[in-house]
Scaffold this active site. Structure first.
Site, PDB file in Angstrom:
ATOM      1  CG  ASN A  34      -6.687   2.152 -16.834  1.00 23.29           C
ATOM      2  OD1 ASN A  34      -8.002   1.918 -16.789  1.00 23.29           O
ATOM      3  ND2 ASN A  34      -6.161   2.794 -16.172  1.00 23.29           N
TER       4      ASN A  34
ATOM      5  CG  PHE B 222      -2.768  -2.268  -8.231  1.00 27.60           C
ATOM      6  CD1 PHE B 222      -1.695  -1.501  -7.500  1.00 27.60           C
ATOM      7  CD2 PHE B 222      -3.733  -2.819  -7.714  1.00 27.60           C
ATOM      8  CE1 PHE B 222      -1.812  -1.470  -6.134  1.00 27.60           C
ATOM      9  CE2 PHE B 222      -3.744  -3.046  -6.264  1.00 27.60           C
ATOM     10  CZ  PHE B 222      -2.769  -2.260  -5.444  1.00 27.60           C
ATOM     11  CB  CYS B 223      -2.913   0.060 -14.661  1.00 30.13           C
ATOM     12  SG  CYS B 223      -1.770   1.210 -14.891  1.00 30.13           S
ATOM     13  CG  ASN B 224      -7.984  -3.691 -12.465  1.00 28.49           C
ATOM     14  OD1 ASN B 224      -9.204  -3.342 -12.630  1.00 28.49           O
ATOM     15  ND2 ASN B 224      -7.647  -4.994 -12.771  1.00 28.49           N
TER      16      ASN B 224
END
Ligand SMILES: Cc1ncc(COP(=O)(O)O)c(C=O)c1O
Length: 473
Positions: free
Chosen positions: A146, A404-406
């Site tokens: 992100n 996972f911020c993805n």
């Protein structure tokens, strides 16, 4: 029910270990075994199974002790002054800077190392300073953290087009045709930036570094996010030359937190326009006749006082990866990753249905040591990743769950389409992760990720497989 038997006392362990070392000779490293027993011995003393190296590395005991000994022995002042204690610190700061360039084989005539609070800080420096303009493009892959996705806010606000390159499930590698096509798009005078991760923090895929030259030859500036790659791979900036590289040091060796770096080609740096100035960044600033002139090079991008006391620990951390140590870690990590992938594929319910669905490559080729997956019940339904985490926690196994911020890789992995998301967003003024879960009909809203690193051993992988076996029905 938590498994009460320590892994090494498990009756199945000795034979599994013997088979493993026979099949994976690259795992053997007396030096890493000694480190695990000494510098990382607290993992076993506490009964912790650490499987979140992509989240953060584990620090070696002597790394922290040596750093504390240095601080206790010396007197260091703020490097912005010119007194003896300040000059002593400046020497250490510059030494750490040189060590970073040396570690990444970056020619100091070509690259500078800029200290930042973390990889996100490095990414934001590029984001806010890049000359995005109408006619320009910010090209990025679906597979990004992100903190890279967020750059699109600066690009869009300044009128540049934002273009995403898709991934191809199930391996979640880049769609090479789509990327080639996007890189070949006709250019205007406005600058174009291409950003991608060297290693996916979701699937562990290694995205080819060959894209760097290919993009630069076509006039793109290239930002390589090396945060998930650098802990277990040598990034050689003498053979690939991205304009910008971003990373966090706690991911490489666990300590110190609070320091990352932007490695930038000097020439690319001259294209960045800082939106402000701050203490430490200026050669001169006046209030009576408002004018400021930034320093040249790295200092123009280092706002305020650096986390200077931590920087000698960065240099020491890099030394710990030198002399073939990083290659030994990589070999060990890949042996564990290959073994784990094989075991996950073999886990079946009594009715023959697979227990585990891996998102990403199913073998240890062109990937790193992170494995994302979900569990499915005997009826095929997804088992909530939070339940997996709950049971892992019960056995002191530290893994990661969620996206996972993805989000791009997560959406590609789980098959969540843009249309589905749009209709979900239309019914919510403010999106939360719980509301998002409610919209997805049985698809699962995230995954489980395990990742191996510096101190990982076969016992860690065995503990994971033993935990997952407990979900068979
Ligand atoms: C690929 C990648 N990029 C960027 C980041 C952001 O790093 P930080 O949180 O240290 O800024 C991470 C963190 O997990 C990452 O894995």
């Amino acid at each position: 029910m938590p498994n009460p038997t320590p892994v090494r006392d498990d009756p199945a362990y000795p034979e599994a270990y013997a088979d493993f070392v026979r099949e994976h000779p690259g795992y053997a490293s007396a030096a890493l075994d000694a480190e695990r027993a000494g510098d990382f011995g607290r993992l076993d003393r506490r009964g912790d199974v650490y499987l979140d190296y992509t989240g953060g590395g584990v620090y070696a005991e002597s790394h922290v002790r040596d750093h504390l000994a240095l601080l206790v022995d010396q007197v260091f002042g703020n490097p912005h002054s010119s007194n003896p204690t300040s000059l002593a610190m400046t020497e250490r700061v510059e030494s750490a800077r040189r060590a970073i360039l040396t570690h990444f084989r970056a020619d100091p005539d070509e690259y500078v190392a800029i200290f930042t609070p973390n990889a996100s800080g490095a990414l934001k420096l590029v984001a806010e300073s890049y000359p995005f303009a109408p006619g320009g493009t910010f090209l990025l892959t679906y597979d990004n953290h992100n903190s890279v996705n967020g750059i699109r806010e600066f690009a869009g606000a300044r009128g540049a087009a934002v273009v995403y390159v898709p991934l191809r499930p199930p391996e979640l590698r880049l769609d090479a045709d789509a990327l080639g096509h996007a890189l070949d798009a006709p250019r205007s005078d406005a600058r174009r930036l291409f950003a991608y991760p060297a290693q996916s923090n979701f699937s562990g895929v290694l995205h080819p570094l060959a894209w760097i030259d290919r993009a630069r030859e076509r006039g793109w500036d290239v930002l390589l996010d090396a945060a998930a790659f650098a802990p277990t791979h040598a990034l050689d900036l003498a053979s690939v030359r991205p304009d910008f590289v971003t990373l966090s040091f706690y991911k490489m060796f666990g300590y110190p937190t609070g320091v990352g770096a932007l490695l930038a080609r000097r020439e690319a740096l001259t294209r960045l326009r800082r939106p402000w100035f701050a203490g430490g960044t200026i050669a001169y600033a006046s209030v009576s006749a408002p004018r400021h002139d930034l320093h040249e090079g790295a200092e123009a991008f280092e706002d305020g006082t650096l986390n200077y006391l931590a920087l000698p620990a960065v240099e020491a951390g890099l030394r710990r990866l030198a002399n073939g140590r990083q290659a030994a870690i990589d070999a060990r990590v890949m042996a564990l990753t290959g073994w784990t992938l094989g075991r996950l594929a073999a886990l079946r319910h009594d009715n023959g249905r697979p227990l585990v669905q891996v998102y990403g490559p199913l073998d240890a080729v062109a990937r790193g040591g992170a494995i994302a997956f979900n569990l499915h019940g005997a009826d095929g339904a997804v088992i909530d990743h939070r339940e997996v985490e709950r049971r892992a926690n019960g056995e002191r196994i530290s893994l990661r769950t969620g996206c996972f911020c993805n989000p791009g890789a997560g959406e590609a992995a789980l098959g969540i389409s843009g249309d589905e998301l749009a209709s979900c967003f239309a019914t919510h003024d403010r999106m939360t992760i719980d509301a998002f879960r409610g919209c997805l009909d049985g698809k699962g809203s995230g995954a489980v990720r395990v990742s191996f690193g510096h101190a990982s051993t076969f016992a860690d992988a065995f503990a994971l497989v033993r935990l997952l076996r407990g979900f068979r029905a």
